[in-house]
Design a protein around this motif. Structure first.
Motif, PDB file in Angstrom:
ATOM      1  N   GLY A   1      13.323   1.778 -14.142  1.00 16.93           N
ATOM      2  CA  GLY A   1      12.037   1.640 -13.474  1.00 16.93           C
ATOM      3  C   GLY A   1      11.549   0.205 -13.512  1.00 16.93           C
ATOM      4  N   ILE A   2      10.441  -0.055 -12.846  1.00 14.70           N
ATOM      5  CA  ILE A   2       9.875  -1.398 -12.683  1.00 14.70           C
ATOM      6  C   ILE A   2       8.898  -1.717 -13.815  1.00 14.70           C
ATOM      7  N   HIS A   3       9.028  -2.953 -14.334  1.00  8.39           N
ATOM      8  CA  HIS A   3       8.103  -3.458 -15.355  1.00  8.39           C
ATOM      9  C   HIS A   3       7.677  -4.885 -14.994  1.00  8.39           C
ATOM     10  N   HIS A   4       7.424  -5.103 -13.711  1.00 14.63           N
ATOM     11  CA  HIS A   4       7.085  -6.396 -13.109  1.00 14.63           C
ATOM     12  C   HIS A   4       8.311  -7.321 -13.043  1.00 14.63           C
ATOM     13  N   TYR A   5       8.200  -8.311 -12.188  1.00 13.70           N
ATOM     14  CA  TYR A   5       9.273  -9.302 -12.040  1.00 13.70           C
ATOM     15  C   TYR A   5       9.261 -10.289 -13.205  1.00 13.70           C
TER      16      TYR A   5
ATOM     17  N   PHE B   1      -4.253 -10.626 -14.923  1.00 10.83           N
ATOM     18  CA  PHE B   1      -4.268 -12.024 -14.487  1.00 10.83           C
ATOM     19  C   PHE B   1      -3.570 -12.218 -13.140  1.00 10.83           C
ATOM     20  N   LEU B   2      -3.370 -11.113 -12.414  1.00 10.40           N
ATOM     21  CA  LEU B   2      -2.714 -11.177 -11.116  1.00 10.40           C
ATOM     22  C   LEU B   2      -3.710 -10.860 -10.008  1.00 10.40           C
ATOM     23  N   THR B   3      -3.671 -11.642  -8.955  1.00 13.42           N
ATOM     24  CA  THR B   3      -4.415 -11.292  -7.746  1.00 13.42           C
ATOM     25  C   THR B   3      -3.704 -10.125  -7.078  1.00 13.42           C
TER      26      THR B   3
ATOM     27  N   LYS C   1       1.380  -7.433  -5.763  1.00 14.98           N
ATOM     28  CA  LYS C   1       2.249  -6.889  -4.725  1.00 14.98           C
ATOM     29  C   LYS C   1       3.612  -7.576  -4.751  1.00 14.98           C
ATOM     30  N   LYS C   2       3.608  -8.886  -4.928  1.00 15.93           N
ATOM     31  CA  LYS C   2       4.854  -9.645  -4.977  1.00 15.93           C
ATOM     32  C   LYS C   2       5.681  -9.272  -6.204  1.00 15.93           C
TER      33      LYS C   2
ATOM     34  N   PHE D   1      -6.748  -3.001  -8.181  1.00 16.30           N
ATOM     35  CA  PHE D   1      -5.866  -2.719  -7.051  1.00 16.30           C
ATOM     36  C   PHE D   1      -4.530  -2.092  -7.450  1.00 16.30           C
ATOM     37  N   THR D   2      -4.277  -1.910  -8.748  1.00 16.47           N
ATOM     38  CA  THR D   2      -2.946  -1.495  -9.199  1.00 16.47           C
ATOM     39  C   THR D   2      -2.490  -0.184  -8.576  1.00 16.47           C
ATOM     40  N   LEU D   3      -3.322   0.839  -8.638  1.00 16.95           N
ATOM     41  CA  LEU D   3      -2.884   2.144  -8.145  1.00 16.95           C
ATOM     42  C   LEU D   3      -2.687   2.142  -6.634  1.00 16.95           C
ATOM     43  N   TRP D   4      -3.502   1.388  -5.939  1.00 14.82           N
ATOM     44  CA  TRP D   4      -3.340   1.310  -4.485  1.00 14.82           C
ATOM     45  C   TRP D   4      -2.045   0.581  -4.136  1.00 14.82           C
ATOM     46  N   LEU D   5      -1.764  -0.530  -4.801  1.00 15.36           N
ATOM     47  CA  LEU D   5      -0.571  -1.309  -4.492  1.00 15.36           C
ATOM     48  C   LEU D   5       0.706  -0.631  -4.984  1.00 15.36           C
ATOM     49  N   SER D   6       0.587   0.233  -5.979  1.00 13.04           N
ATOM     50  CA  SER D   6       1.774   0.909  -6.510  1.00 13.04           C
ATOM     51  C   SER D   6       1.938   2.320  -5.955  1.00 13.04           C
ATOM     52  N   ARG D   7       1.181   2.648  -4.912  1.00 12.52           N
ATOM     53  CA  ARG D   7       1.342   3.970  -4.314  1.00 12.52           C
ATOM     54  C   ARG D   7       2.795   4.106  -3.836  1.00 12.52           C
TER      55      ARG D   7
END
Length: 240
Positions: A96-100, A107-109, A114-115, A145-151
């Protein structure tokens, strides 16, 4: 005195964007998975790898006991150590994903978050030829915005966290894992000692304790499962 009010406003805005959002989402949102279904089932999950020193050792221990797990990997490390991720897949583990990069969502916009997700998704799919469907934000931090961007992803936290990234927590780690081996538990452990705040040698002690825990668990007939092979449900986090 205007600077005082401006400072207070900035602090309030940041807190709402980060800390308050994290607390609210963790306590209230039903999209967050913290438990697995199934009698006698436990999900082992590992964050922050792949690590060139420890992930191979961890995979050896899991293979020794015939246990499948879930790895939340850092995308930039996947690019550096793709063979470790290929081995995860060959051994039947979930990825699974744990950020890049291992950066807090606080601290992320929205654009940066999203990136982080897109880059991680891309490199994992390139290496494994499978699309990741699970996501765990570093430190379990959310923003507005996390839940919206990770939908589209299943957001997974944990039922038990052991602070195993610190050597000082290793002394009783085995006993704490034994005490937490309840049906449906999701454990989070860490296979890298290079993350900010971690002790370099901490994964060594985690792997030792895990080996002993899995030996004991086999006698108790505890079943370990990677996330895709279970039904998922949302419940309160133990110890949070």
């Amino acid at each position: 005195m205007n600077w005082i009010y401006i400072t207070l406003l900035v602090v309030l805005m940041f807190s709402t964007y980060s800390v308050i959002s994290t607390v609210y989402i963790r306590k209230r949102n039903d999209r967050i998975t913290r438990r697995v279904n199934g009698p006698g089932a436990i999900a082992l999950t590992f964050d922050d790898g792949p690590d060139p020193m420890y992930t191979g050792q961890l995979l050896d221990v899991l293979s020794k006991h015939g246990v499948k797990a879930t790895f939340f990997v850092v995308g930039s490390k996947v690019e550096k150590y793709p063979e470790l991720v290929r081995r995860m897949k060959r051994d039947g583990h979930t990825i699974g994903i744990h950020h890049y990069t291992h950066v807090s969502s606080w601290f992320l916009t929205p654009f940066q978050l999203k990136k982080q997700l897109e880059q991680s998704h891309m490199v994992i799919e390139q290496v494994t030829h499978e699309k990741p469907i699970y996501y765990r934000p570093p430190w379990g931090h959310f923003n507005v915005f996390t839940l919206w961007l990770s939908r589209g992803y299943e957001v997974v936290l944990w039922s038990h966290i052991f602070q195993d990234w610190k050597v000082k927590s290793s002394g009783d780690l085995l006993e704490r894992m034994k005490e937490a081996d309840h049906d449906g538990s999701i454990f989070v452990l860490h296979d890298s000692g290079t993350t900010f705040g971690a002790d370099e040698k901490a994964p060594h002690y985690m792997i030792e304790s895990l080996d002993a825990f899995l030996e004991d668990a086999s006698e108790k007939q505890i079943r370990f499962t990677p996330l895709p092979n279970t039904g998922l449900k949302e419940q309160a986090v133990y110890g949070q």
